[in-house]
Write an enzyme that holds these catalytic residues in place. Sequence first.
Site, PDB file in Angstrom:
ATOM      1  N   HIS A  52      10.205   0.103  -1.778  1.00 25.35           N
ATOM      2  CA  HIS A  52      10.339   0.272  -0.437  1.00 25.35           C
ATOM      3  C   HIS A  52      12.447   0.146  -0.189  1.00 25.35           C
ATOM      4  O   HIS A  52      12.147  -1.069  -0.408  1.00 25.35           O
ATOM      5  CB  HIS A  52       9.251   0.228   0.232  1.00 25.35           C
ATOM      6  CG  HIS A  52       9.874   0.041   1.192  1.00 25.35           C
ATOM      7  ND1 HIS A  52       9.578   1.061   2.352  1.00 25.35           N
ATOM      8  CD2 HIS A  52      10.549  -0.807   2.905  1.00 25.35           C
ATOM      9  CE1 HIS A  52      10.393   1.728   3.571  1.00 25.35           C
ATOM     10  NE2 HIS A  52      10.204   0.512   3.965  1.00 25.35           N
ATOM     11  N   LEU A  99       0.499   1.298   6.134  1.00 26.19           N
ATOM     12  CA  LEU A  99       1.751   1.742   5.612  1.00 26.19           C
ATOM     13  C   LEU A  99       3.070   0.674   5.290  1.00 26.19           C
ATOM     14  O   LEU A  99       3.223   0.252   5.934  1.00 26.19           O
ATOM     15  CB  LEU A  99       2.689   3.101   6.731  1.00 26.19           C
ATOM     16  CG  LEU A  99       3.970   2.984   6.130  1.00 26.19           C
ATOM     17  CD1 LEU A  99       3.779   4.044   5.218  1.00 26.19           C
ATOM     18  CD2 LEU A  99       4.545   4.023   6.920  1.00 26.19           C
ATOM     19  N   ILE A 127       2.015   9.974   2.473  1.00 29.21           N
ATOM     20  CA  ILE A 127       1.190   9.108   2.583  1.00 29.21           C
ATOM     21  C   ILE A 127       0.058   9.624   2.001  1.00 29.21           C
ATOM     22  O   ILE A 127      -0.478  10.033   1.835  1.00 29.21           O
ATOM     23  CB  ILE A 127       0.711   8.692   4.005  1.00 29.21           C
ATOM     24  CG1 ILE A 127       2.319   8.734   4.701  1.00 29.21           C
ATOM     25  CG2 ILE A 127      -0.374   7.957   5.053  1.00 29.21           C
ATOM     26  CD1 ILE A 127       2.453   8.419   6.067  1.00 29.21           C
ATOM     27  N   ASN A 149       4.213  -0.023  -5.015  1.00 25.60           N
ATOM     28  CA  ASN A 149       5.804   1.523  -4.258  1.00 25.60           C
ATOM     29  C   ASN A 149       6.546   0.558  -4.159  1.00 25.60           C
ATOM     30  O   ASN A 149       6.372  -0.800  -4.635  1.00 25.60           O
ATOM     31  CB  ASN A 149       4.861   1.384  -3.167  1.00 25.60           C
ATOM     32  CG  ASN A 149       5.761   1.802  -2.213  1.00 25.60           C
ATOM     33  OD1 ASN A 149       6.314   3.410  -2.849  1.00 25.60           O
ATOM     34  ND2 ASN A 149       6.201   1.919  -0.264  1.00 25.60           N
ATOM     35  N   THR A 180      -0.989  -0.815   0.338  1.00 24.44           N
ATOM     36  CA  THR A 180      -3.308  -1.095   0.873  1.00 24.44           C
ATOM     37  C   THR A 180      -3.111   0.178   1.960  1.00 24.44           C
ATOM     38  O   THR A 180      -1.540   0.607   2.700  1.00 24.44           O
ATOM     39  CB  THR A 180      -2.685  -2.400   1.463  1.00 24.44           C
ATOM     40  OG1 THR A 180      -2.438  -2.038   2.879  1.00 24.44           O
ATOM     41  CG2 THR A 180      -2.787  -3.475   0.809  1.00 24.44           C
TER      42      THR A 180
HETATM   43  C1  GRF Z   1      14.207   5.514  -2.865  1.00 26.56           C
HETATM   44  O1  GRF Z   1      14.960   4.823  -2.736  1.00 26.56           O
HETATM   45  C2  GRF Z   1      13.266   4.561  -2.999  1.00 26.56           C
HETATM   46  O2  GRF Z   1      12.663   3.536  -2.307  1.00 26.56           O
HETATM   47  C3  GRF Z   1      12.503   5.572  -1.790  1.00 26.56           C
HETATM   48  O3  GRF Z   1      13.175   6.625  -1.883  1.00 26.56           O
HETATM   49  C4  GRF Z   1      13.756   6.809  -2.372  1.00 26.56           C
HETATM   50  C5  GRF Z   1      13.838   7.551  -3.723  1.00 26.56           C
HETATM   51  O4  GRF Z   1      14.326   7.621  -4.977  1.00 26.56           O
HETATM   52  N1  GRF Z   1      11.203   4.895  -1.647  1.00 26.56           N
HETATM   53  P1  GRF Z   1      15.066   7.777  -6.018  1.00 26.56           P
HETATM   54  O5  GRF Z   1      13.594   9.433  -6.026  1.00 26.56           O
HETATM   55  O6  GRF Z   1      13.576   6.999  -7.385  1.00 26.56           O
HETATM   56  O7  GRF Z   1      15.700   8.070  -5.798  1.00 26.56           O
END
Ligand code: GRF
Length: 209
Positions: free
Chosen positions: A113, A148, A96, A111, A145
């Site tokens: 997610h 989280l 974080i 990011n 932002t």
């Molecule tokens: C991915 O699923 C990403 O969305 C999440 O963590 C994982 C990382 O995978 N935050 P990688 O390291 O890009 O293979």
Amino acid sequence: MSISALRAVVLISGRGSNLQSLIDAVRDGRLALDIRAVISNVPGAAGLRRAEAAGIESLALDHREFSLREDFDSALARRVDERRAELVLLAGFMRILGPAFVSRYDGRLMNIHPSLLPAFPGLDTHRRALEAGVAVHGATVHFVTPRLDGGPIIVQAAVEVRPGDTPEALAARVLVEEHRIYPLAVKWFTEGRLSIRDGRVFRDGRPVR
Ligand code: GRF
């Protein structure tokens, strides 16, 4: 890569498959991005080797060497700024970042997610999605932002949940979508097509959702 390509730094913590999707997009000419460096908070992260293989500077900045989060964040910001990054991309970065770091890169920190935000922020999204019994799951690219996984959404991709899905099976299908939408969102940014107004993202002047 053209000399005018936007300068970026990618932050990772692990295997770096999303990093690879960005590297591949640059290599194939789909993305005009100059990845100046890949920085991992985990020394030895597999993604660092992907950077090296692509001829990109790779470095580790071990968060365990800092007793205060803010000190880690400032050391990180220093490295990002030394490379004159115009865009900072979190790609499986599992730390974080504090408000000072986030506001320093306001509007240019992204990011990816693995859920359809605002559903399932945080960790372990695939297992939680299965437990909640949702029919649709997916991935989100968003600006970061201080909240989280709560920043303005740029693009999402949905994945159908199948009967008998395991978290691993679902994660693998979501990952395919992650690798598609992250380079796409970054491309829109490099083309100057994204803006943020009142906490919402606009693409070509139209709200994305
Ligand atoms: C991915 O699923 C990403 O969305 C999440 O963590 C994982 C990382 O995978 N935050 P990688 O390291 O890009 O293979």
